[in-house]
Enzyme design. Structure first.
Site, PDB file in Angstrom:
ATOM      1  CG  HIS A 114      -1.727  -1.180   1.412  1.00 50.04           C
ATOM      2  ND1 HIS A 114      -1.267  -2.319   2.014  1.00 50.04           N
ATOM      3  CD2 HIS A 114      -2.989  -1.439   1.010  1.00 50.04           C
ATOM      4  CE1 HIS A 114      -2.224  -3.234   1.983  1.00 50.04           C
ATOM      5  NE2 HIS A 114      -3.271  -2.735   1.377  1.00 50.04           N
ATOM      6  CE  LYS A 139      -5.553  -4.737  -1.145  1.00 45.31           C
ATOM      7  NZ  LYS A 139      -6.050  -4.701   0.217  1.00 45.31           N
ATOM      8  CB  SER A 236     -22.660  14.332 -12.718  1.00 42.00           C
ATOM      9  OG  SER A 236     -23.278  13.797 -13.858  1.00 42.00           O
ATOM     10  CE  LYS A 284     -21.219  22.036 -19.939  1.00 38.56           C
ATOM     11  NZ  LYS A 284     -22.616  22.422 -19.779  1.00 38.56           N
ATOM     12  CG  ASP A 320     -25.707  21.576 -22.111  1.00 42.02           C
ATOM     13  OD1 ASP A 320     -26.186  20.558 -21.598  1.00 42.02           O
ATOM     14  OD2 ASP A 320     -24.599  22.059 -21.781  1.00 42.02           O
ATOM     15  CD  GLN A 462     -24.000  13.882 -23.016  1.00 41.52           C
ATOM     16  OE1 GLN A 462     -24.251  13.175 -22.051  1.00 41.52           O
ATOM     17  NE2 GLN A 462     -23.165  14.895 -22.955  1.00 41.52           N
TER      18      GLN A 462
HETATM   19  N1  LIG Z   1     -31.460  21.637 -17.210  1.00 43.99           N
HETATM   20  C1  LIG Z   1     -30.202  21.354 -17.456  1.00 43.99           C
HETATM   21  O1  LIG Z   1     -29.857  20.430 -18.187  1.00 43.99           O
HETATM   22  C2  LIG Z   1     -29.153  22.224 -16.832  1.00 43.99           C
HETATM   23  C3  LIG Z   1     -27.800  22.009 -17.103  1.00 43.99           C
HETATM   24  C4  LIG Z   1     -26.860  22.838 -16.494  1.00 43.99           C
HETATM   25  C5  LIG Z   1     -27.279  23.830 -15.639  1.00 43.99           C
HETATM   26  N2  LIG Z   1     -28.613  23.984 -15.381  1.00 43.99           N
HETATM   27  C6  LIG Z   1     -29.105  25.049 -14.489  1.00 43.99           C
HETATM   28  O2  LIG Z   1     -28.798  26.288 -15.091  1.00 43.99           O
HETATM   29  C7  LIG Z   1     -28.287  27.173 -14.113  1.00 43.99           C
HETATM   30  C8  LIG Z   1     -27.297  28.115 -14.731  1.00 43.99           C
HETATM   31  O3  LIG Z   1     -26.156  27.401 -15.155  1.00 43.99           O
HETATM   32  P1  LIG Z   1     -24.921  28.181 -15.833  1.00 43.99           P
HETATM   33  O4  LIG Z   1     -23.871  27.173 -16.041  1.00 43.99           O
HETATM   34  O5  LIG Z   1     -25.384  28.984 -16.989  1.00 43.99           O
HETATM   35  O6  LIG Z   1     -24.511  29.159 -14.625  1.00 43.99           O
HETATM   36  P2  LIG Z   1     -23.681  30.527 -14.723  1.00 43.99           P
HETATM   37  O7  LIG Z   1     -22.676  30.417 -15.811  1.00 43.99           O
HETATM   38  O8  LIG Z   1     -23.259  30.846 -13.344  1.00 43.99           O
HETATM   39  O9  LIG Z   1     -24.774  31.601 -15.194  1.00 43.99           O
HETATM   40  C9  LIG Z   1     -25.800  32.104 -14.394  1.00 43.99           C
HETATM   41  C10 LIG Z   1     -26.003  33.568 -14.741  1.00 43.99           C
HETATM   42  O10 LIG Z   1     -27.137  34.047 -14.045  1.00 43.99           O
HETATM   43  C11 LIG Z   1     -26.796  35.328 -13.472  1.00 43.99           C
HETATM   44  N3  LIG Z   1     -27.675  35.586 -12.333  1.00 43.99           N
HETATM   45  C12 LIG Z   1     -27.613  35.062 -11.091  1.00 43.99           C
HETATM   46  N4  LIG Z   1     -28.627  35.539 -10.336  1.00 43.99           N
HETATM   47  C13 LIG Z   1     -29.355  36.398 -11.115  1.00 43.99           C
HETATM   48  C14 LIG Z   1     -30.511  37.183 -10.915  1.00 43.99           C
HETATM   49  N5  LIG Z   1     -31.143  37.200  -9.746  1.00 43.99           N
HETATM   50  N6  LIG Z   1     -30.973  37.938 -11.948  1.00 43.99           N
HETATM   51  C15 LIG Z   1     -30.340  37.929 -13.123  1.00 43.99           C
HETATM   52  N7  LIG Z   1     -29.217  37.203 -13.386  1.00 43.99           N
HETATM   53  C16 LIG Z   1     -28.735  36.417 -12.404  1.00 43.99           C
HETATM   54  C17 LIG Z   1     -25.348  35.146 -13.090  1.00 43.99           C
HETATM   55  O11 LIG Z   1     -24.743  36.396 -12.879  1.00 43.99           O
HETATM   56  P3  LIG Z   1     -23.446  36.446 -11.914  1.00 43.99           P
HETATM   57  O12 LIG Z   1     -22.381  35.653 -12.603  1.00 43.99           O
HETATM   58  O13 LIG Z   1     -23.166  37.902 -11.805  1.00 43.99           O
HETATM   59  O14 LIG Z   1     -23.888  35.791 -10.610  1.00 43.99           O
HETATM   60  C18 LIG Z   1     -24.807  34.445 -14.324  1.00 43.99           C
HETATM   61  O15 LIG Z   1     -24.511  35.348 -15.363  1.00 43.99           O
HETATM   62  C19 LIG Z   1     -27.674  26.252 -13.056  1.00 43.99           C
HETATM   63  O16 LIG Z   1     -27.716  26.849 -11.800  1.00 43.99           O
HETATM   64  C20 LIG Z   1     -28.500  25.018 -13.125  1.00 43.99           C
HETATM   65  O17 LIG Z   1     -29.539  25.067 -12.172  1.00 43.99           O
HETATM   66  C21 LIG Z   1     -29.539  23.225 -15.975  1.00 43.99           C
END
Ligand SMILES: NC(=O)c1ccc[n+]([C@@H]2O[C@H](COP(=O)([O-])OP(=O)(O)OC[C@H]3O[C@@H](n4cnc5c(N)ncnc54)[C@H](OP(=O)(O)O)[C@@H]3O)[C@@H](O)[C@H]2O)c1
Length: 486
Positions: A114, A139, A236, A284, A320, A462
């Protein structure tokens, strides 16, 4: 084979755990160094599956406090009582080790090594040293500091020429994939915990997950490997939906969690090993430069969440985007509709390009106005400040902010006064399934789309790209819904 270590602290508790473990495991490891009131004869008498008797020393991560002679004595006793296997450490005094091996009669001896800090690159020499020292099974367990350390173990298992059976994997969060793959690619067994909290080493996966999700006792060496590349990857649900869907179609495929720090060295080291990847945060965008080709939509978006291996070439896609558009188009035509999207992050980017591409009239808003302006320029659409939303005509409203996501479930990204009967309201947030926004939209007579639809659609896309088979959508949906509501 799957081996469950029994880590109970009393003999009676160990017997109870042995009974539970025997329902899943092929072999049980009796970690007798954990047991305070050890009655080894009683334990072995109660076994219904083959056992490995292990009095692990403290210097090799165990709890045995006695002398080396006492440890050797316990192993001799286990042999006399009919244990199928005993485990003796390679670091044990050579004279004692040889003595135990010589007297092992019908019991197989596992000689173990180990390393709790690293995976040495000269591991094959170590294997040779252990192999000539006697024993039946070697092992070698090391610690993975990065995902690429697992490659050293895979080479060892595949290249050991079957001189002796081998048990080998990496410990730690980065080592999970070797715990899953080692018995599939030729290792003698892997260890899985009886339940969460009863692990005997870091990174150990519950045995029922190894068996029913990863099928490590059923898959053979001719497998196609897929997986999620990201950091973190532990939250995930991909490993559940893809592995259970592979099992449903009886495909010799497996989907693994690749916890990666450096995407460049992962792609270099693992190229040729995988047939497809899901890609999540924070890779990504970074992954694009490491691909041989990219789909036009993913190129426009500037993000790839899916890699498909085609004729040894890596091609990137963005499901997505297609997943969200499918969810919307199941309810409405997008062309000519006024769509307002709040949030200007990664998900907004994917959905925004999709809506625009389908002829939607899109306006983006975000608390960070610069971000909204920048994304609207990239997509070629309008933007507004959040406080101007009341002045905009909306047929479709899309939330891509995390507002309303568990545990912050009492929040909504917009006041319900903005929601009007007949509007389509799509919330990308998928945990909880029905967010506050969706509940309020429903109450106002809107048509609602939960984020889980997008999540399932992107996974289905996917799956179908990788396997060229129709995905078992209903099963994938049920898995996701059960997991979120659990
Ligand atoms: N359904 C699906 O398959 C899937 C997949 C992935 C993610 N999601 C969901 O999508 C959400 C967003 O993911 P993301 O990767 O795009 O996140 P992200 O890159 O952090 O984008 C979220 C955006 O929303 C803004 N924001 C936060 N609070 C706000 C408010 N009250 N009013 C207006 N704008 C606001 C953030 O601004 P700031 O950066 O200034 O905070 C940021 O620009 C996740 O939290 C998750 O729940 C869903």
């Amino acid at each position: 084979m799957i081996c469950i270590p029994i880590t109970a602290s009393t003999t009676d508790e160990a017997i109870r755990d042995m009974k539970k473990g025997a329902e899943i495991a092929d072999i049980l490891e009796l970690r007798i160094d954990y047991i305070r009131d050890l009655d080894i004869a009683k334990l072995i008498k109660e076994k219904s599956k083959p056992v490995i008797v292990t009095p692990r020393s403290q210097k090799e991560g165990g709890r045995f406090k006695g002398s080396e002679e006492e440890r050797a004595g316990l192993l001799r006793e286990a042999v006399r009582l009919g244990a199928e296997y005993i485990d003796i450490e390679f670091s044990t005094d050579e004279r004692l080790r040889k003595g135990v091996i010589e007297e092992s009669r019908g019991t197989k001896v596992i000689v173990s090594y180990h390393n709790f800090t690293e995976t040495p690159s000269d591991i094959k020499e170590l294997y040779d040293d252990i192999a000539i020292s006697g024993g039946d099974i070697i092992k070698i367990v090391t610690f993975a500091n990065s995902i690429n350390d697992n490659l050293v173990i895979f080479d060892l298992i595949k290249g050991h020429e079957k001189r002796k059976d081998i048990i080998s994997f990496c410990m730690g969060r980065h080592g999970e994939i070797s715990r899953i793959l080692s018995p599939i690619i030729g290792g003698y067994l892997t260890f899985g915990s009886l339940e969460e909290g009863k692990e005997s080493a870091s990174g150990q996966i519950p045995a029922r997950v190894l068996k029913s999700v990863y099928r490590v006792d059923r898959l053979g060496q001719e497998i196609n490997i897929y997986g999620l590349v990201g950091n973190p990857v532990s939250e995930s649900m991909g490993y559940l939906i893809h592995n259970l869907a592979f099992a449903e179609l009886d495909l010799d495929n497996i989907y693994l969690p690749f916890l990666v720090e450096d995407i460049n060295s992962f792609m270099t080291g693992f190229k040729g090993l995988f047939k497809g990847l899901s890609v999540t945060m924070p890779f990504k965008e970074e992954v694009i430069d490491l691909l041989d080709g990219i789909d036009k939509k993913a190129e426009d978006i500037g993000a790839v969440n899916t890699v498909v291996v085609k004729d040894d070439k890596l091609v990137g896609y963005n499901t997505d985007c297609s997943g969200a558009i499918m969810a919307l188009e199941d309810r409405t035509e997008i062309k000519g509709k006024n769509a307002v999207m709040i949030g200007a992050g990664g998900v907004a980017r994917a959905i925004g390009f999709g809506v625009k591409g389908r002829g939607g009239i899109l306006t983006i808003t975000d608390i960070d106005t610069d971000k909204a302006i920048s994304l609207s320029k990239d997509i070629g659409c309008k933007y507004c400040n959040p406080d101007e939303l009341g002045n905009i005509s909306m047929d479709i409203f899309i939330n891509t902010t995390p507002v309303g996501m568990y545990p912050d479930v009492d929040r909504s990204p917009v006041p319900d006064s903005l929601l009007k009967e007949g509007m389509i309201v799509f919330d990308a947030v998928y945990n909880p399934i029905k967010t506050r926004l969706l509940k309020e939209a429903e109450a106002k007579g809107c048509i609602t789309i939960p984020g889980v639809e997008m999540f399932i659609n992107q996974g289905v896309a996917q799956f179908e790209m990788w396997t060229k088979r129709e995905a078992p959508v209903d099963i994938m949906r049920e898995i996701v819904l059960n997991k979120i509501s659990a």
